[in-house]
Write a protein that holds these residues in place. Structure first.
Motif, PDB file in Angstrom:
ATOM      1  N   GLY B  58      13.027 -64.773 -61.962  1.00  0.00           N
ATOM      2  CA  GLY B  58      12.458 -65.728 -62.367  1.00  0.00           C
ATOM      3  C   GLY B  58      13.197 -67.239 -61.901  1.00  0.00           C
ATOM      4  O   GLY B  58      13.690 -67.928 -62.839  1.00  0.00           O
ATOM      5  N   PHE B  59      13.484 -67.561 -60.789  1.00  0.00           N
ATOM      6  CA  PHE B  59      13.461 -68.816 -60.480  1.00  0.00           C
ATOM      7  C   PHE B  59      12.272 -69.601 -60.329  1.00  0.00           C
ATOM      8  O   PHE B  59      11.517 -69.536 -59.431  1.00  0.00           O
ATOM      9  N   LEU B  60      12.423 -70.526 -61.121  1.00  0.00           N
ATOM     10  CA  LEU B  60      11.068 -71.465 -61.281  1.00  0.00           C
ATOM     11  C   LEU B  60       9.827 -70.721 -61.255  1.00  0.00           C
ATOM     12  O   LEU B  60       8.787 -71.028 -60.985  1.00  0.00           O
ATOM     13  N   GLY B  61      10.019 -69.574 -62.288  1.00  0.00           N
ATOM     14  CA  GLY B  61       8.820 -68.449 -62.450  1.00  0.00           C
ATOM     15  C   GLY B  61       8.802 -67.836 -61.261  1.00  0.00           C
ATOM     16  O   GLY B  61       7.668 -66.872 -61.418  1.00  0.00           O
ATOM     17  N   LEU B  62       9.494 -67.487 -60.466  1.00  0.00           N
ATOM     18  CA  LEU B  62       9.426 -66.365 -59.346  1.00  0.00           C
ATOM     19  C   LEU B  62      10.490 -65.521 -59.185  1.00  0.00           C
ATOM     20  O   LEU B  62      11.645 -65.754 -59.652  1.00  0.00           O
ATOM     21  N   VAL B 124      10.061 -67.808 -51.053  1.00  0.00           N
ATOM     22  CA  VAL B 124      11.200 -69.027 -51.639  1.00  0.00           C
ATOM     23  C   VAL B 124      12.606 -68.574 -51.018  1.00  0.00           C
ATOM     24  O   VAL B 124      13.351 -69.563 -50.633  1.00  0.00           O
ATOM     25  N   PHE B 127      12.791 -69.783 -47.617  1.00  0.00           N
ATOM     26  CA  PHE B 127      12.781 -70.948 -47.565  1.00  0.00           C
ATOM     27  C   PHE B 127      14.316 -71.784 -47.922  1.00  0.00           C
ATOM     28  O   PHE B 127      14.816 -72.488 -47.186  1.00  0.00           O
ATOM     29  N   MET B 164       9.519 -79.270 -44.507  1.00  0.00           N
ATOM     30  CA  MET B 164       8.566 -80.132 -45.392  1.00  0.00           C
ATOM     31  C   MET B 164       7.182 -79.253 -45.093  1.00  0.00           C
ATOM     32  O   MET B 164       6.629 -78.986 -46.117  1.00  0.00           O
ATOM     33  N   LEU B 167       6.998 -75.945 -46.742  1.00  0.00           N
ATOM     34  CA  LEU B 167       7.179 -76.097 -48.091  1.00  0.00           C
ATOM     35  C   LEU B 167       5.605 -76.158 -48.746  1.00  0.00           C
ATOM     36  O   LEU B 167       5.247 -75.488 -49.354  1.00  0.00           O
ATOM     37  N   ILE B 168       4.958 -77.199 -47.950  1.00  0.00           N
ATOM     38  CA  ILE B 168       3.611 -77.142 -48.031  1.00  0.00           C
ATOM     39  C   ILE B 168       2.802 -76.062 -47.971  1.00  0.00           C
ATOM     40  O   ILE B 168       2.182 -75.497 -48.932  1.00  0.00           O
ATOM     41  N   LEU B 171       3.947 -73.482 -50.753  1.00  0.00           N
ATOM     42  CA  LEU B 171       3.495 -73.667 -52.219  1.00  0.00           C
ATOM     43  C   LEU B 171       1.672 -73.573 -52.159  1.00  0.00           C
ATOM     44  O   LEU B 171       1.189 -73.106 -53.241  1.00  0.00           O
ATOM     45  N   SER B 172       1.181 -73.843 -50.945  1.00  0.00           N
ATOM     46  CA  SER B 172      -0.175 -73.775 -50.906  1.00  0.00           C
ATOM     47  C   SER B 172      -0.412 -72.137 -51.079  1.00  0.00           C
ATOM     48  O   SER B 172      -1.468 -71.769 -51.850  1.00  0.00           O
ATOM     49  N   TYR B 174       1.361 -70.066 -52.686  1.00  0.00           N
ATOM     50  CA  TYR B 174       1.810 -69.691 -53.889  1.00  0.00           C
ATOM     51  C   TYR B 174       0.467 -70.028 -54.954  1.00  0.00           C
ATOM     52  O   TYR B 174       0.117 -69.383 -55.787  1.00  0.00           O
ATOM     53  N   THR B 175       0.058 -71.225 -54.867  1.00  0.00           N
ATOM     54  CA  THR B 175      -1.359 -71.730 -55.745  1.00  0.00           C
ATOM     55  C   THR B 175      -2.310 -71.069 -55.512  1.00  0.00           C
ATOM     56  O   THR B 175      -3.041 -70.783 -56.319  1.00  0.00           O
ATOM     57  N   LEU B 180       4.475 -65.015 -54.013  1.00  0.00           N
ATOM     58  CA  LEU B 180       4.869 -65.012 -52.819  1.00  0.00           C
ATOM     59  C   LEU B 180       5.795 -64.090 -52.176  1.00  0.00           C
ATOM     60  O   LEU B 180       6.427 -64.244 -51.306  1.00  0.00           O
TER      61      LEU B 180
END
Lengths: 229, 618, 79, 495
Positions: B58-62, B124, B127, B164, B167-168, B171-172, B174-175, B180
């Motif tokens: 659960g690091f930032l929900g992951l 994550v 990254f 960067m 990261l995009i 996270l894309s 992930y969303t 992940l």
């Protein structure tokens, strides 16, 4: 060019404000809160002067903030001025005899009036701020009319200033402890309506504010003058 | 032994080394060596032992997940081994330098971060470790001061752009998929639309392309390799840069899946084609630029870029042979480039910091071990049979032939020719020929430098003759990615494109070598002549100028130099200058005149009020 | 009543404009003092004696005093 | 412990103000104890706010001042957002006060401590109050004390910056006041919840114009793009401890107020957020690009604050729960990181005697700890793991992508470009500190213990929050839902 642009921009702003004001219910009894103040102010705070009941009763916390702002202004001015180099300025004219004599006659009256204003803040128009300002204007008169400037006693003014503010706060904090756990709660009895000893803590606070504001405003003038000696 | 403990040792080791350096130098050196050897042992104990564990719930929900599989193991063992060799090498190389605590700390931290990258089971963790690696690398590149500062900035800017992008991308993902975890993702992405996959691939390719120095994004590499302390250049060139290859493997095969990658686009617009061609360009141009270099490390650095192209070329086609070639080439490249850097480092150490090819030469007798390293290194780099580079290049060529890509194959071949030319210059100008006067009495190569060089030289021969050792592991990677396994034996590969059996080649070469040796024996022995023993019309010969390692290939230079400008670097410099200019001018909106500022405020309000009252946009 | 108020407002506006126009800062200060003073009177007419009192003592007296002292320390004329 | 948890949040405001008023009296007695007053005050505040914070997560505490029910009297709303920011202010205030113990040794130190106390109590008041006029009053306290503190060093540039700041700040305050007046005239109430209840649509001119006036007025303090011209001068001329507080806290409090107006009172929806996002992106770019070429460390940090504020505004303007919690997280990490940077830069400037970045050559060797703290702050501000800045940037990007709109993705790309620029100039400073040798071979001299303690606590917090963001995230999610759901807010205040 620049002026033209500024005028256009300001006209747009004016337009906006007018547009906002055009929907304002002037003269209608829509102001719910104000209506409550006029209707229940007496019972809620015990002050005969409704403005005072708002200033120290309903919105006493704002007043605390405003007292702090004044305190802050005084301190800030002192900070800025204390760092600036002293510079000479034009010679001081000796005040005329009339001014001097008038001052001797008026000064106690002004102080007395100021005291009256803040003592009766809960009964008649006025209050701590106005009273304090009146007192300070007495000091301005003193500075103008006394040939050799007498300095304000630093110790006394600091004491008034701090103790005045602290009394306000301590009364607020006592309200937190006594009664019903509210900051600035009126824990003193309201007394008989429309007499000097009524409205609970309001006169006490107003006296404190009066002293504080009076000494602070005088001090501001004093600091300004001191630097220009 | 769990993966967490491995990482704890890796990270803890870095800190431990740093603080023990505050106590005593010897303790620090010992700790660094023992800890890096320890990690080698631990990682090797994971051979064929798949493992997975949750590092951080659960690091930032992951969940941050670690996993060990054949791919991870392959890269991990390479990382820690090269790191250990470089640490040992540093004992001697860094002896007279300042701030060694810092150096070892950063070296081990980078090692730990790389280890985390390959062990990470989700993006994550990947990254985070990637970023730690990036800034730590920046801090170590800058270690040499002066020119290194510019190199460091170049590196970190490109690195930041890359991260960067990543990261995009992450996270894309992930969303869109709400997970992940790499293994969970691999199934889900097949359903995504082609456009989305292409977007993902491009955005990740920028990141990994920057790290792997694929051609238009390579500009950080030559400076960074050249300016770093040499053992770190070795780490940088060996595995750190190849984290890009690892990233490509993960995104192409692990996440998107090669079947979908191959369907993206058609002809030259297709993703894999573009990638392959970029790989080919990356092979050819840098290799020829390398030829022009006179700084030994810079020459190697340009080869580092060029060799990266082979790996890209190998994996771009998504066949099991190409994959094997690409991955194997990653390892082989690491071995010989590390070896080459280490032997250059030995020269640099002995001559107190000289690595200019024009002023060296003839060090063969003085530093035989370094020569051995250099010689075997360039043999591997060229891909001489019986060295490891041969096998992987063979696999890649075969792939190109099977895939019917003659132009790419030609490009790869062109790269090899260029390599031969330029590395011969390298070898000759350092070790062969005659020794300049001033280098007659140079320092001996210390033992701590010799050991890694010997080990790596051995590895080149070993993997050259018995490519089956690593290919077995690579084969299991292939299987894990869903390819058909290659038919691998200890001596080579059997495939539809032909059989490679190093044993036969070995025997043939031995026989051939024996014949050549015999001919040389029969012919007249060579005689050595002093450098200055020649006719110069009675004039005194300027000793340093009249040396035939100076201006090697000079006529060829003049011919090709106009075509081989690093246009991308120039382009980036232009962009950087434009950026400086823009930034300087942007600042001028703060004029310092308060009237203007008030105007801004009024304008802001007036603008909003006007557009709202006039058009009711809000 | 309305006439008195109108006259006061006109004077007040005139004083405000004058305060902006005057190059002599001392005169401008006195003009702004006048604005405050009339404002105080108007407040009183609007049945806000509390505010009127504050405006009179602070706006008219103290602020003017502060301005005058400040002018004494700097220049009297605007450039 | 239970005692503390049940303390009234009004003490967070009243106690520092009281202490500030006590300072002149203490100053008459002894000048030594004065500097401990802010330490004591904010220690108290930290303890109280951290203790109360868990309690407000379930149910906000509505503090009725003087016992009058909300629309009539003033009330404080100690909700998750308010308490979170109050705790942040208190903790940073405490640490900066510790730092100031030795750092402030010249000038009118007594007045410095008064102003410092009042600055932060004003900030606490702004974040806790539930009454728009009360917000104005505390905002004034915040602003006036910062004007004075900017001029504290008394040099020419300081006075000039303070005057510029004063002019723009005063314009902002009057705009705010006009806006409040218009709203009061319209709806006859000053209570934020009551206003929110009465305002049905923000796009009517009668609401929109006051809103714009308020947003502009508050935006000046929040340093949103066209309104932020005072910031570089003011933040670079103040003493470093004050620059830290101004950059780390004051502008964020301003932004909080903007957000409160936009989200809770006016309940803005739709295209106005697109406008805000655009403004935020421009703010990021302008801030970072202006910082890029700076030679003066404090100006550079100040411009970088503009960029960070842009990022925070960007996150808020996404107007989703992810975005708002990301923005709040970014506030936290920006506060910690930027305060740490300013504090460490403060001693570097003090020891080298110059604000030029080039004069920091060799600082890494002479003041290893300070340099380390500076580096940690740098890495966190850029948003690199494993520091606090990473988590917040992660959340913000996630929120922007979750919008699923190409516009937001593109804008976020531009924001990230800003990050790259930011990384470049920050890393250049790191290089100067560590990798350039100075010619000046003076003896190494680190900061005094007080400075080291406060900086190291900040650094530890940055690392800890970076490693364990989840504890914070829980608070922030509740806070985000408070900001987004103004019906809940109205209900909890008005009952």
């Amino acid at each position: 060019m620049k002026k033209g642009v500024s005028i256009i921009l300001l006209l747009i702003l004016l337009w906006g404000v007018v547009a906002a004001l055009s929907e304002m219910p002037f003269g209608k009894a829509k102001l719910e809160v104000a209506g409550h103040y006029t209707d229940y102010g007496k019972e809620d705070t015990g002050a005969a002067n409704i403005v005072t009941s708002v200033v120290l009763g309903y919105r006493g916390f704002d007043t605390l903030g405003e007292v702090t702002v004044l305190f802050l202004a005084c301190i800030g001015l002192a900070v800025v001025l204390s760092t600036l180099k002293k510079q000479g300025c034009g010679a001081r004219q000796t005040p005329s005899l009339i001014l001097n004599t008038g001052f001797r006659f008026l000064f106690p009256l002004i102080l007395l009036f100021g005291t009256y204003v803040f003592m009766h803040g809960h009964l008649s128009p006025g209050g701590g701020f106005q009273g304090g300002a009146v007192i300070a204007s007495g000091f301005v008169l003193m500075y103008l009319s006394v040939p050799k400037i007498k300095r304000l006693n630093h110790f006394v003014s600091t004491l008034f200033e701090s103790v005045g503010g602290l009394i306000f706060l301590v009364i607020g904090l006592i309200g937190l402890k006594l009664g019903s756990q509210y900051f600035l709660n009126n824990f003193l009895p309201n007394g008989e309506f429309n007499t000097l000893l009524s409205a609970g803590i309001i006169p006490v606070i107003y006296i404190a504010i009066g002293f504080k504001v009076g000494s602070e405003l005088s001090k501001i003038i004093d600091v300004l003058l001191e630097e220009s000696e | 032994m769990s993966l967490e403990i491995l990482l704890a040792i890796a990270y803890g080791g870095a800190f431990l080394t740093y603080f023990s350096g505050k106590i005593s130098q010897g303790l620090r050196d010992g700790a660094a060596v023992l800890l890096s050897l320890g990690t080698v042992l631990i990682v090797s104990s994971f051979y064929n032992v798949p493992a997975a564990s949750v590092l951080y719930e659960g690091f930032l929900g992951l969940s941050l997940v670690l996993r060990m599989n054949s791919l991870a193991w392959f890269f991990a063992i390479a990382i820690v081994s090269f790191n250990a060799l470089c640490v040992i090498y540093s004992l001697a190389y860094m002896k007279d330098r300042n701030e060694k605590d810092y150096y070892y700390f950063m070296l081990l931290l980078i090692n730990a971060a790389m280890l985390t990258i390959v062990l990470s089971g989700d993006l994550v963790t990947f990254f985070i470790a990637w970023e730690i690696m990036s800034w730590a690398t920046f801090l170590l590149i800058s270690y040499n001061r002066n020119g290194a500062l510019q190199a460091g900035i170049k590196y970190i800017v490109l690195s930041l752009i890359g991260s960067m992008c990543m990261l995009i991308g992450i996270l894309s993902v992930y969303t869109s998929f709400n997970t992940l975890n790499i293994s969970e993702l691999s199934g889900q992405l097949t359903t995504a639309s082609a456009g989305y996959k292409l977007f993902l691939l491009i955005i990740f390719s920028i990141t990994f392309g920057i790290k792997n120095a694929v051609m238009p994004l390579h500009t950080w590499l030559p400076d960074a390799y050249t300016e770093s302390p040499t053992p770190f250049s070795a780490v940088l060139s060996g595995m750190l840069t190849r984290m890009g290859v690892y990233g490509f493997l993960v995104i192409l095969f692990g996440i998107v899946g090669i079947k979908s990658v191959l369907t993206l686009g058609s002809g030259f617009i297709s993703y894999t084609k573009t990638m392959a061609w970029l790989g080919a360009i990356t092979i050819v141009i840098p290799t020829f630029i390398a030829m022009l270099q006179n700084d030994a490390k810079k020459l190697l650095a340009w080869h580092g870029i060029g060799q990266g192209g082979y790996m890209i070329l190998g994996i771009a086609f998504g066949t099991s042979l190409g994959m094997a070639g690409g991955i194997f080439h990653t390892l082989n490249h690491a071995i010989y480039i590390v070896l080459l850097f280490l032997s250059v480092g030995a020269v640099e150490y002995s001559t107190s910091g000289i690595r200019d090819l024009n002023s060296l030469g003839g060090l063969f007798k003085k530093m035989p071990i370094a020569f051995l390293g250099g010689f075997l290194g360039i043999s591997g780099l060229i891909g001489v049979p019986l060295t490891n580079g041969f096998v992987s290049k063979w696999l890649i060529y075969k792939t190109l032939i099977l895939e019917n890509a003659p132009f790419l194959a030609f490009a790869a071949l062109l790269g090899t020719w260029g390599t031969i030319l330029s590395v011969y210059k390298f070898l000759h100008n350092l070790y062969l020929g005659q020794i300049p006067e001033k280098h007659k009495n140079i320092k001996k190569t210390p033992l701590a430098m010799q050991v890694p060089i010997v080990i790596l030289s051995f590895a080149i021969i070993l993997f050259g003759i018995m490519p089956g050792l690593p290919l077995k592991v690579i084969n299991s990677i292939n299987v894990a990615f869903g390819f058909s396994p290659l038919d691998v034996n200890l001596w080579g590969v059997v495939s539809e494109a032909g059989t490679l059996n190093m044993l036969n080649i070995f025997t043939a070469l031995i026989v051939f070598g024996a014949i050549v040796w015999g001919i040389f024996r029969i012919s007249r022995p060579a005689t050595l002549t002093d450098q200055y023993d020649n006719y110069a019309a009675g004039a005194a010969i300027p000793k340093d100028k009249y040396h035939y390692t100076v201006e090697y290939y000079a006529p060829f230079y003049r011919m090709v130099k106009p075509f081989l400008k690093d246009i991308f670097d120039l382009l980036y410099q232009k962009v950087a200058r434009a950026n400086d200019f823009l930034c300087d001018n942007i600042r001028k909106i703060y004029t310092g005149y308060v009237g203007n500022y008030v105007m801004y405020i009024v304008f802001f309000m007036a603008f909003l009020i006007f557009i709202q009252l006039k058009w009711s946009v809000f | 009543m309305i006439i008195i108020v109108s006259v006061l407002i006109i004077i007040m506006l005139a004083a405000a404009v004058a305060a902006c126009i005057f190059k002599d800062l001392l005169s401008a200060t006195i003009a702004s003092c006048m604005v405050s003073l009339i404002a105080a009177v108007l407040f009183f007419f609007l049945q806000a004696p509390d505010v009127a009192m504050a405006e009179a003592s602070i706006g008219a007296a103290l602020v003017t005093a502060v301005f005058v002292i400040a002018i004494r320390r700097t220049r009297r004329y605007e450039e | 412990m239970n005692e503390i948890m049940n303390l009234n949040p009004v003490l967070l405001i009243a106690v520092p103000i009281g202490l500030a008023m006590l300072v002149p009296i203490l100053g008459l007695m002894s000048s030594k104890i004065v500097k401990w007053v802010p330490v004591v005050g904010f220690l108290f505040n930290s303890v109280v706010s951290l203790a109360v914070l868990p309690r407000v997560l379930n149910q906000p505490i509505i503090v009725k001042i003087a016992g009058f029910a909300p629309p009539f009297g003033i009330n404080l709303v100690a909700g998750p957002v308010g308490m979170f920011l109050a705790a942040l202010i208190a903790v940073s205030g405490f640490l900066v006060a510790v730092y100031s113990l030795d750092y402030i040794h010249e000038g009118a130190a007594e007045k410095y401590h008064i102003l410092f106390l009042l600055l932060l109590s004003g900030a606490t008041g702004v974040v806790l109050t539930g009454d728009i006029f009360n917000l104005f009053v505390f905002f004034e306290i915040l602003c006036i004390s910062s004007y004075a503190l900017v001029a504290y060093l008394g040099n020419r540039s300081g006075i000039e910056a303070a005057v510029k700041y004063l002019i723009q700040g005063a314009i902002g305050s009057s705009l705010l006041l006009i806006g409040i007046g218009l709203l009061y005239g319209q709806f006859g109430t000053l209570n934020m919840a009551d206003l929110a209840q009465n305002i049905t649509s923000f796009s009517e001119p009668s609401v929109f114009v006051p809103m714009i006036l308020m947003v502009t007025g508050l935006g000046i303090e929040a340093a949103i793009f066209p309104l932020n011209a005072w910031l570089p001068d003011a933040h670079s001329s103040a003493p470093s401890s004050i620059s830290a507080v101004l950059s780390g806290i004051a502008i964020e409090v301003g932004l909080y107020a903007v957000i409160r107006v936009v989200f809770t009172i006016c309940h803005v929806t739709g295209s106005f957020f697109v406008f805000l996002v655009a403004i935020a992106v421009v703010t990021v770019l302008i801030g970072e690009m202006s910082a890029f070429g700076q030679k003066n460390i404090k100006r550079m940090l100040a411009y970088s604050s503009i960029g960070q504020i842009g990022l925070i505004l960007f996150a808020f303007s996404l107007a989703t729960e992810f975005g708002v919690s990301g923005g709040l997280f970014q506030m936290l990490s920006h506060t910690l990181g930027k305060v740490l940077l300013f504090l460490s830069a403060g001693y570097m400037i003090y020891r080298t005697g110059s604000m030029e970045i080039s004069s920091f050559e060799g600082v890494g060797k002479k003041m290893p700890w300070t340099a380390l703290f500076f580096t940690i702050g740098t890495l966190s501000i850029i948003g690199l793991p494993p520091f606090a800045g990473f988590s917040s940037k992660f959340l913000i990007i996630k929120a922007a992508l979750a919008k699923g709109d190409l516009l937001y993705i593109l804008l976020m790309g531009i924001v990230l470009l800003g990050t790259v620029i930011e990384g470049t100039y920050f890393f250049r400073v790191v290089q100067v500190i560590y990798f350039k040798e100075s010619n000046n071979k003076t003896e190494p001299e680190g900061p005094p213990v007080s400075g080291l303690i406060s900086m190291s606590v900040f650094a530890i917090l940055v690392v800890l929050i970076g490693l364990f963001p989840n504890a914070i995230l829980k608070i922030l999610t509740t806070a985000a839902s408070e900001l987004l759901n103004n019906l809940e807010y109205i209900r909890s205040v008005l009952g």
